[in-house]
Design a protein around this motif. Structure first.
Motif, PDB file in Angstrom:
ATOM      1  N   ASN A 264     -55.549  -5.772 -84.259  1.00 59.30           N
ATOM      2  CA  ASN A 264     -55.482  -4.989 -85.397  1.00 59.30           C
ATOM      3  C   ASN A 264     -56.538  -5.294 -86.632  1.00 59.30           C
ATOM      4  OD1 ASN A 264     -53.459  -3.264 -83.901  1.00 59.30           O
ATOM      5  ND2 ASN A 264     -51.990  -4.586 -84.727  1.00 59.30           N
ATOM      6  N   GLU A 265     -56.680  -6.730 -86.603  1.00 53.96           N
ATOM      7  CA  GLU A 265     -57.269  -7.160 -87.801  1.00 53.96           C
ATOM      8  C   GLU A 265     -58.181  -8.138 -87.048  1.00 53.96           C
ATOM      9  OE1 GLU A 265     -55.584  -8.522 -91.260  1.00 53.96           O
ATOM     10  OE2 GLU A 265     -53.879  -7.192 -91.006  1.00 53.96           O
ATOM     11  N   PRO A 266     -59.356  -7.749 -86.444  1.00 58.43           N
ATOM     12  CA  PRO A 266     -60.261  -8.654 -85.711  1.00 58.43           C
ATOM     13  C   PRO A 266     -60.809  -9.862 -86.739  1.00 58.43           C
ATOM     14  CG  PRO A 266     -60.842  -6.419 -85.136  1.00 58.43           C
ATOM     15  CD  PRO A 266     -59.925  -6.395 -86.176  1.00 58.43           C
ATOM     16  N   ILE A 267     -61.104 -11.109 -86.031  1.00 55.83           N
ATOM     17  CA  ILE A 267     -61.524 -12.180 -86.842  1.00 55.83           C
ATOM     18  C   ILE A 267     -62.957 -12.016 -86.982  1.00 55.83           C
ATOM     19  CG2 ILE A 267     -61.862 -14.556 -86.718  1.00 55.83           C
ATOM     20  CD1 ILE A 267     -59.340 -14.742 -84.894  1.00 55.83           C
ATOM     21  N   ALA A 268     -63.399 -11.784 -88.244  1.00 56.22           N
ATOM     22  CA  ALA A 268     -64.745 -11.759 -88.631  1.00 56.22           C
ATOM     23  C   ALA A 268     -65.484 -12.863 -88.521  1.00 56.22           C
ATOM     24  CB  ALA A 268     -64.790 -11.179 -90.059  1.00 56.22           C
ATOM     25  N   VAL A 269     -66.496 -13.036 -87.843  1.00 56.63           N
ATOM     26  CA  VAL A 269     -67.463 -14.279 -87.549  1.00 56.63           C
ATOM     27  C   VAL A 269     -68.787 -13.973 -87.715  1.00 56.63           C
ATOM     28  CG1 VAL A 269     -65.701 -15.570 -86.691  1.00 56.63           C
ATOM     29  CG2 VAL A 269     -67.257 -14.223 -85.225  1.00 56.63           C
ATOM     30  N   GLU A 270     -69.550 -14.971 -88.251  1.00 59.10           N
ATOM     31  CA  GLU A 270     -71.168 -14.508 -88.518  1.00 59.10           C
ATOM     32  C   GLU A 270     -71.455 -15.062 -86.968  1.00 59.10           C
ATOM     33  OE1 GLU A 270     -72.678 -13.442 -90.846  1.00 59.10           O
ATOM     34  OE2 GLU A 270     -70.884 -13.260 -91.910  1.00 59.10           O
ATOM     35  N   ARG A 271     -72.695 -14.115 -86.662  1.00 58.47           N
ATOM     36  CA  ARG A 271     -73.438 -14.470 -85.455  1.00 58.47           C
ATOM     37  C   ARG A 271     -74.254 -15.739 -85.774  1.00 58.47           C
ATOM     38  NH1 ARG A 271     -78.744 -12.798 -84.164  1.00 58.47           N
ATOM     39  NH2 ARG A 271     -78.378 -11.277 -85.922  1.00 58.47           N
ATOM     40  N   ALA A 272     -74.728 -16.627 -84.577  1.00 58.21           N
ATOM     41  CA  ALA A 272     -75.281 -17.777 -84.383  1.00 58.21           C
ATOM     42  C   ALA A 272     -74.626 -18.930 -85.455  1.00 58.21           C
ATOM     43  CB  ALA A 272     -76.580 -17.767 -84.378  1.00 58.21           C
ATOM     44  N   THR A 273     -73.297 -18.800 -85.680  1.00 63.86           N
ATOM     45  CA  THR A 273     -72.810 -19.784 -86.646  1.00 63.86           C
ATOM     46  C   THR A 273     -71.554 -20.555 -86.122  1.00 63.86           C
ATOM     47  OG1 THR A 273     -73.218 -18.399 -88.457  1.00 63.86           O
ATOM     48  CG2 THR A 273     -71.718 -19.880 -89.029  1.00 63.86           C
ATOM     49  N   ALA A 346     -50.957 -11.801 -72.376  1.00 61.58           N
ATOM     50  CA  ALA A 346     -51.814 -11.163 -73.172  1.00 61.58           C
ATOM     51  C   ALA A 346     -51.246  -9.894 -73.380  1.00 61.58           C
ATOM     52  CB  ALA A 346     -53.275 -10.815 -72.393  1.00 61.58           C
ATOM     53  N   GLU A 347     -50.670  -9.221 -72.238  1.00 58.30           N
ATOM     54  CA  GLU A 347     -50.335  -7.829 -72.471  1.00 58.30           C
ATOM     55  C   GLU A 347     -48.965  -7.855 -73.287  1.00 58.30           C
ATOM     56  OE1 GLU A 347     -49.619  -6.607 -68.351  1.00 58.30           O
ATOM     57  OE2 GLU A 347     -51.748  -5.814 -68.053  1.00 58.30           O
ATOM     58  N   LEU A 348     -48.379  -8.724 -73.683  1.00 53.69           N
ATOM     59  CA  LEU A 348     -47.178  -9.222 -74.343  1.00 53.69           C
ATOM     60  C   LEU A 348     -47.677  -9.413 -75.807  1.00 53.69           C
ATOM     61  CD1 LEU A 348     -44.573 -10.035 -71.675  1.00 53.69           C
ATOM     62  CD2 LEU A 348     -44.797  -7.714 -73.026  1.00 53.69           C
ATOM     63  N   GLY A 349     -48.819  -9.424 -76.051  1.00 51.09           N
ATOM     64  CA  GLY A 349     -49.239  -9.581 -77.589  1.00 51.09           C
ATOM     65  C   GLY A 349     -50.121 -10.792 -77.828  1.00 51.09           C
ATOM     66  N   TRP A 350     -50.363 -11.660 -76.915  1.00 53.65           N
ATOM     67  CA  TRP A 350     -51.260 -12.844 -77.046  1.00 53.65           C
ATOM     68  C   TRP A 350     -52.836 -12.348 -76.507  1.00 53.65           C
ATOM     69  CZ3 TRP A 350     -55.012 -15.475 -77.797  1.00 53.65           C
ATOM     70  CH2 TRP A 350     -55.449 -16.765 -77.580  1.00 53.65           C
ATOM     71  N   MET A 351     -53.202 -11.705 -77.775  1.00 53.90           N
ATOM     72  CA  MET A 351     -54.609 -11.026 -77.481  1.00 53.90           C
ATOM     73  C   MET A 351     -55.357 -11.129 -78.894  1.00 53.90           C
ATOM     74  SD  MET A 351     -55.804  -7.772 -75.614  1.00 53.90           S
ATOM     75  CE  MET A 351     -55.545  -8.159 -74.076  1.00 53.90           C
ATOM     76  N   GLY A 352     -56.596 -11.021 -78.982  1.00 53.24           N
ATOM     77  CA  GLY A 352     -57.203 -10.764 -80.219  1.00 53.24           C
ATOM     78  C   GLY A 352     -58.858 -10.450 -80.082  1.00 53.24           C
ATOM     79  N   LEU A 353     -59.488 -10.110 -80.979  1.00 55.75           N
ATOM     80  CA  LEU A 353     -60.962  -9.816 -81.295  1.00 55.75           C
ATOM     81  C   LEU A 353     -61.552 -10.625 -81.936  1.00 55.75           C
ATOM     82  CD1 LEU A 353     -60.720  -5.944 -81.011  1.00 55.75           C
ATOM     83  CD2 LEU A 353     -61.656  -7.578 -79.141  1.00 55.75           C
ATOM     84  N   PHE A 354     -62.774 -11.317 -81.738  1.00 54.88           N
ATOM     85  CA  PHE A 354     -63.505 -11.885 -82.746  1.00 54.88           C
ATOM     86  C   PHE A 354     -64.628 -10.626 -83.054  1.00 54.88           C
ATOM     87  CE2 PHE A 354     -62.381 -15.754 -81.182  1.00 54.88           C
ATOM     88  CZ  PHE A 354     -61.974 -16.611 -82.055  1.00 54.88           C
ATOM     89  N   ARG A 355     -64.673 -10.237 -84.288  1.00 54.57           N
ATOM     90  CA  ARG A 355     -65.854  -9.331 -84.613  1.00 54.57           C
ATOM     91  C   ARG A 355     -67.204  -9.977 -85.248  1.00 54.57           C
ATOM     92  NH1 ARG A 355     -63.653  -4.025 -86.571  1.00 54.57           N
ATOM     93  NH2 ARG A 355     -63.392  -4.059 -84.387  1.00 54.57           N
ATOM     94  N   VAL A 356     -68.099 -10.069 -84.390  1.00 53.04           N
ATOM     95  CA  VAL A 356     -69.326 -10.680 -84.861  1.00 53.04           C
ATOM     96  C   VAL A 356     -70.259  -9.807 -85.389  1.00 53.04           C
ATOM     97  CG1 VAL A 356     -71.143 -12.349 -83.872  1.00 53.04           C
ATOM     98  CG2 VAL A 356     -69.114 -12.030 -82.609  1.00 53.04           C
ATOM     99  N   GLY A 357     -70.935 -10.035 -86.453  1.00 55.28           N
ATOM    100  CA  GLY A 357     -72.053  -9.364 -87.265  1.00 55.28           C
ATOM    101  C   GLY A 357     -71.524  -8.061 -88.176  1.00 55.28           C
ATOM    102  N   GLY A 358     -70.359  -8.094 -88.359  1.00 58.86           N
ATOM    103  CA  GLY A 358     -69.758  -7.035 -89.147  1.00 58.86           C
ATOM    104  C   GLY A 358     -69.154  -5.696 -88.375  1.00 58.86           C
TER     105      GLY A 358
END
Ligand SMILES: [Cu+2]
Length: 381
Positions: A264-273, A346-358
């Motif tokens: 729901n709130e992906p983890i914002a990270v920078e590319r090549a960092t 994973a299907e019961l909640g242990w899942m997330g997203l990294f959002r790279v580059g905005g």
């Protein structure tokens, strides 16, 4: 079981929190075998919001959609903590310099009883350190003198047991040193910060499984004397919640407590960092946990106690109290899943997203540009 019964059970899991405050009365064995999740509230929400892209569409839970309602979030304000903040929240305590020149680092941890929402609508009667699950990420440097004042404001006796090197009377177990700290009592644990690495602390009162499962744990990081290279540092405590209190597996799985929070709130990270993840498994009632990253690999440092990685991989398995440091960079922009490769979790909640580059990849027109094959020219085979 027949389909109707099955669906009812799942619905109770999803919507059960509406009855709030009580443990979910569901039977655990219904959960892991529910491979084809039906079009419940969650799936409908996912369909409605599909134009928002990967965060919704890639969600676990089978073809029809997620296990929990998509689009819904927990009430972080009522919980008193937010996993997005916990991710990069390192508690360095209060420091003073002793006459010897050595650094004394001090914290106060208060145990309490608190109901928290671990998935949308799913309330859990947790026991907490400093009002949050996981407790604060305590961070210090190798060789310092540490002092942790523990105040028990819970209705139950508790302790704090630290992983690390220290004398028996500072071990935070019943019958040694201060032993069990009764409700209303307090004690102070004091020891040297060693060895460097990523460790954990947790209550060691009995029944131990329940005192851990209820939420009394946190990460404990000892930096090497020379420090570590700069990176976007994050802490992920893999946990779960046995909401029907049968001590057989869990009904909700997460990193940092809230199911699907980082979808729901992906983890914002920078590319090549450089990104450094302090990963700790405290999961109770299941023998293993794991971490898997999509479309990437990481250097893995088991327990963080050596400066050379043991492995370059995309998946690591941890038993309870195992932990390690992951170091990686993201070479491309976009959204990248991470999740337990125990797919049931994973299907019961242990899942997330990294959002790279905005947010650029969440632009619907961009997505259409590489998804739409209808306009491609025909050519001879
Ligand atoms: Cu306890």
């Amino acid at each position: 079981m027949d389909e109707k019964q099955h669906k009812l059970s799942r619905r109770r899991l999803i919507a059960g929190g509406a009855t709030a405050g009580v443990a979910l009365p569901l039977v655990h064995q219904f959960v892991p075998h529910n491979g084809a999740h039906r079009a419940l509230e969650g799936a409908e929400a996912a369909t409605d919001h599909s134009e928002h892209g990967a965060a919704q569409a890639l969600h676990g839970g089978g073809n029809a959609g997620p296990t929990f309602r998509m689009g819904a979030t927990v009430d972080h304000g009522a919980n008193g903590f937010n996993p997005t903040e916990i991710l990069r929240d390192f508690d360095w305590g209060k420091t003073t310099r002793l006459a010897s020149g050595r650094v004394l680092r001090e914290w106060t941890l208060v145990a309490g009883d608190r109901e928290i929402e671990v998935a949308p609508g799913v309330k859990y009667p947790a026991w907490t350190y400093n009002g949050r699950v996981p407790g604060p990420t305590l961070r210090c440097r190798e060789g310092e003198l540490l002092r942790i004042r523990f105040v028990n404001a819970s209705e139950h006796p508790h302790t704090i047991h630290f992983h690390g090197l220290h004398p028996a009377e500072m071990d935070g177990v019943p019958g040694m040193g201060a032993g069990l700290v009764p409700s209303g009592g307090e004690t102070t644990y004091s020891f040297d910060a060693e060895p460097f690495g990523v460790h954990l602390y947790h209550c060691h009162a009995g029944p131990l499984a329940e005192h851990i499962a209820r939420g009394l744990y946190g990460a404990f990081i000892v930096d090497p004397k020379q420090g570590r290279a700069d990176a976007d540092e994050q802490v992920m405590v893999m946990n779960g919640f046995n909401t029907n209190f049968d001590a057989e597996g869990n009904q909700v799985y997460a990193v940092n407590t809230v199911a699907f929070h980082y979808v729901n709130e992906p983890i914002a990270v920078e590319r090549a960092t450089p990104v450094r993840i302090y990963l700790v498994n405290v999961l109770e009632y299941d023998p293993i946990n794991s971490f898997h990253i999509h479309a990437n690999f990481f250097d893995y440092y088991p327990t963080g106690t050596r400066l050379e990685p043991s492995e370059f991989t995309d998946t690591v398995v941890q038993g309870q109290a195992q932990r390690g440091i992951l170091e990686l960079e993201f070479p491309y922009d976009g959204d990248y899943m991470f999740h337990a490769h125990k797919t049931e979790f994973a299907e019961l909640g242990w899942m997330g997203l990294f959002r790279v580059g905005g947010d650029n990849l969440q632009d619907a027109s961009k997505k259409a540009a590489y998804c739409d094959v209808a306009e491609l020219e025909e050519r001879p085979a």
